[in-house]
Design a protein around this motif. Sequence first.
Motif, PDB file in Angstrom:
ATOM      1  N   ASN A   1      15.203  39.724 -33.999  1.00 21.88           N
ATOM      2  CA  ASN A   1      14.124  38.734 -34.018  1.00 21.88           C
ATOM      3  C   ASN A   1      13.022  39.168 -33.048  1.00 21.88           C
ATOM      4  O   ASN A   1      13.127  38.978 -31.829  1.00 21.88           O
ATOM      5  N   ARG A   2      11.983  39.740 -33.575  1.00 23.21           N
ATOM      6  CA  ARG A   2      10.884  40.307 -32.783  1.00 23.21           C
ATOM      7  C   ARG A   2      10.201  39.252 -31.900  1.00 23.21           C
ATOM      8  O   ARG A   2       9.709  39.546 -30.808  1.00 23.21           O
TER       9      ARG A   2
ATOM     10  N   CYS B   1      19.455  47.039 -25.334  1.00 23.05           N
ATOM     11  CA  CYS B   1      20.150  47.382 -26.583  1.00 23.05           C
ATOM     12  C   CYS B   1      20.038  48.878 -26.849  1.00 23.05           C
ATOM     13  O   CYS B   1      20.984  49.508 -27.318  1.00 23.05           O
ATOM     14  N   TRP B   2      18.909  49.459 -26.513  1.00 26.78           N
ATOM     15  CA  TRP B   2      18.713  50.897 -26.740  1.00 26.78           C
ATOM     16  C   TRP B   2      19.688  51.714 -25.898  1.00 26.78           C
ATOM     17  O   TRP B   2      20.360  52.614 -26.396  1.00 26.78           O
TER      18      TRP B   2
ATOM     19  N   THR C   1      23.232  55.410 -31.597  1.00 24.62           N
ATOM     20  CA  THR C   1      21.824  55.825 -31.664  1.00 24.62           C
ATOM     21  C   THR C   1      21.099  55.031 -32.754  1.00 24.62           C
ATOM     22  O   THR C   1      20.345  55.583 -33.547  1.00 24.62           O
ATOM     23  N   SER C   2      21.337  53.737 -32.809  1.00 26.39           N
ATOM     24  CA  SER C   2      20.838  52.932 -33.931  1.00 26.39           C
ATOM     25  C   SER C   2      19.790  51.895 -33.541  1.00 26.39           C
ATOM     26  O   SER C   2      19.377  51.087 -34.366  1.00 26.39           O
ATOM     27  N   ILE C   3      19.376  51.903 -32.281  1.00 27.16           N
ATOM     28  CA  ILE C   3      18.251  51.057 -31.899  1.00 27.16           C
ATOM     29  C   ILE C   3      17.025  51.962 -31.881  1.00 27.16           C
ATOM     30  O   ILE C   3      16.984  52.959 -31.159  1.00 27.16           O
ATOM     31  N   ILE C   4      16.052  51.640 -32.712  1.00 27.91           N
ATOM     32  CA  ILE C   4      14.873  52.489 -32.800  1.00 27.91           C
ATOM     33  C   ILE C   4      13.843  51.996 -31.796  1.00 27.91           C
ATOM     34  O   ILE C   4      13.287  50.901 -31.947  1.00 27.91           O
ATOM     35  N   SER C   5      13.620  52.797 -30.766  1.00 27.66           N
ATOM     36  CA  SER C   5      12.616  52.473 -29.753  1.00 27.66           C
ATOM     37  C   SER C   5      11.593  53.592 -29.710  1.00 27.66           C
ATOM     38  O   SER C   5      11.963  54.760 -29.639  1.00 27.66           O
TER      39      SER C   5
ATOM     40  N   GLN D   1       8.734  50.354 -27.026  1.00 28.30           N
ATOM     41  CA  GLN D   1       8.913  49.147 -27.842  1.00 28.30           C
ATOM     42  C   GLN D   1      10.147  49.257 -28.706  1.00 28.30           C
ATOM     43  O   GLN D   1      10.414  50.307 -29.284  1.00 28.30           O
ATOM     44  N   MET D   2      10.864  48.143 -28.806  1.00 30.38           N
ATOM     45  CA  MET D   2      11.996  48.078 -29.725  1.00 30.38           C
ATOM     46  C   MET D   2      11.427  47.817 -31.119  1.00 30.38           C
ATOM     47  O   MET D   2      10.653  46.872 -31.325  1.00 30.38           O
ATOM     48  N   LEU D   3      11.724  48.702 -32.079  1.00 29.58           N
ATOM     49  CA  LEU D   3      11.151  48.552 -33.417  1.00 29.58           C
ATOM     50  C   LEU D   3      12.124  47.959 -34.427  1.00 29.58           C
ATOM     51  O   LEU D   3      11.718  47.399 -35.437  1.00 29.58           O
ATOM     52  N   GLY D   4      13.411  48.108 -34.164  1.00 35.69           N
ATOM     53  CA  GLY D   4      14.380  47.566 -35.113  1.00 35.69           C
ATOM     54  C   GLY D   4      15.659  48.374 -35.133  1.00 35.69           C
ATOM     55  O   GLY D   4      15.885  49.223 -34.263  1.00 35.69           O
ATOM     56  N   ILE D   5      16.460  48.106 -36.152  1.00 39.09           N
ATOM     57  CA  ILE D   5      17.797  48.696 -36.223  1.00 39.09           C
ATOM     58  C   ILE D   5      17.861  49.728 -37.344  1.00 39.09           C
ATOM     59  O   ILE D   5      17.330  49.521 -38.426  1.00 39.09           O
TER      60      ILE D   5
END
Lengths: 317, 150
Positions: free
Chosen positions: B74-75, B84-85, B91-95, B99-103
């Motif tokens: 939830n952005r 989370c990163w 290696t599934s949190i895209i930062s 910035q956290m961009l999503g999963i």
Amino acid sequence: MALTSIKNLKEFSTANERFEGAHLLCPGCAHSMIVRELMNATDDNLVIASATGCLEVCTAVYPYTSWDTSWIHIGFENAATAAAGAEAMYKARKRKGTLKDPDAPVKFVAFGGDGATYDIGFQWLSGMIERGHDVTYICLDNENYANTGGQRSSATPVGAHTSTAQAGRVSYGKKQKKKDIVAIMAAHGAPYVAQLAPNKWKIMAKGFQKALETEGPCFINTVSACTTEWKFNPKDTINITDLATDSLMFPIYEIIDGRQLNILYRPKNVIPVEEYLAAQGRYKHLFKPENRHVIDMIQKEVNERWEYLQRREEAGV
Amino acid sequence: MKGVLATDRRGIRELGAEELVGWDEVTQGVILESFEVPMEENVAHIRPEERPYSDFSSYTATVASWRVIKPVYNRDICIDCQNCWVWCPDTSIISRDKQMLGIDYDHCKGCGVCVEVCPTNPKSLLMFSEAEEPEAALAKWPEKKKKEKK
Ligand SMILES: Cc1ncc(C[n+]2csc(CCOP(=O)(O)OP(=O)(O)O)c2C)c(N)n1
Ligand code: SF4
Ligand code: SF4
Ligand code: SF4
Ligand SMILES: [Mg+2]
């Protein structure tokens, strides 16, 4: 060499990952948290050797590799030797001028489980440290031979149930003490030795960077919570590691040149080891009334060890 | 599974090449190249989405079928702390750019660690059934929890 900024997590998160997903480690396995952190702590080229164990087996399932660096798949016992051999060859070729890119910064790293480190690769590791290779050896200590079904190792603590030190009517699990690998490695006179934990990400990243920067053999024991063999819900890997460091079951400290000991983390509220034990299935049997004395014994050991570490730090010798 | 054998300059032949080789036929000293071409530039300076991954990199594989539950992001509540990163084992949190961009749902195994370490109130990541649509999950997001008095 170039170290990643670890001033805060936001800066650290700009590192470009070199450890890929779709490896086959269990969901919630701490091994990969530790490996990612090591690889993200620097942007130097890395030459990594892995001893057989969960990490090696699960990150090189033919025809896949999860490594974006040079990575050597080697035997159970000789990760230290493989990394040392690569390092020695690199130095020799640098001297002879036969390297393609002699100025590219390279770091040599070896990963081994506790079985590989405390037991099977013990003399090989000792040899690597004694010969003075410029290698950082990291032990992923999950306190058992996880990849072959959770047998006891010399890193398994007193009272834990394992498949070869079973708890039951006649036994409360493993009876022998955990080997003090950090002290043994420090006694070699290695320039940098430490025990670190992934829940304290910054302390761990700092320690990794220190080891990578230090010339000569460095050894780091990392606490790697194993959801499968410690028997806890995969979502709780960091929660369990918090209990481990805050109960002082796993004190976080470093030893420089085999002498100066520095405690790197002092919990504000030290929690009873009982809370750490109660959170894991492998200690369930200790909560039967007849095994109460084992918990008391573990607590006593933990207190004495903490006292010892503090005194050594104060003494500065 | 059939695969490759070390021979030519890169040490490999393509997956699906004419002479398929099983893992038990691989010769000693075989090299699996993570990239399609020899990397001239330091890989640590190239973003994953710009790298020429070869078929041998597990980046090109998926473990999505392992999941029965999945994290939903939830952005609106996220503070980009990157907890989370740092702790995702897969290696599934895209930062990117802090910035956290999503999963990355190809590589996420649904362990739930990211939800546990998310510090916001309510959390910016929550576990839902794998079948749940993201919009439906976001519509069910809980309200801010009041601190319990001790
Ligand atoms: C010489 C030798 N003995 C036994 C084995 C079988 N074996 C493979 S992995 C493993 C256990 C590894 O335990 P550990 O080093 O603690 O790593 P973990 O899997 O726990 O991460 C064993 C016994 C082997 N590969 N080689
Ligand atoms: S058995 Fe333990 S160490 Fe091995 S992959 Fe699973 S959680 Fe990780
Ligand atoms: S559920 Fe686990 S694997 Fe998936 S993004 Fe969260 S921490 Fe990573
Ligand atoms: S842990 Fe939560 S708040 Fe922090 S970056 Fe991840 S989703 Fe956002
Ligand atoms: Mg182990």
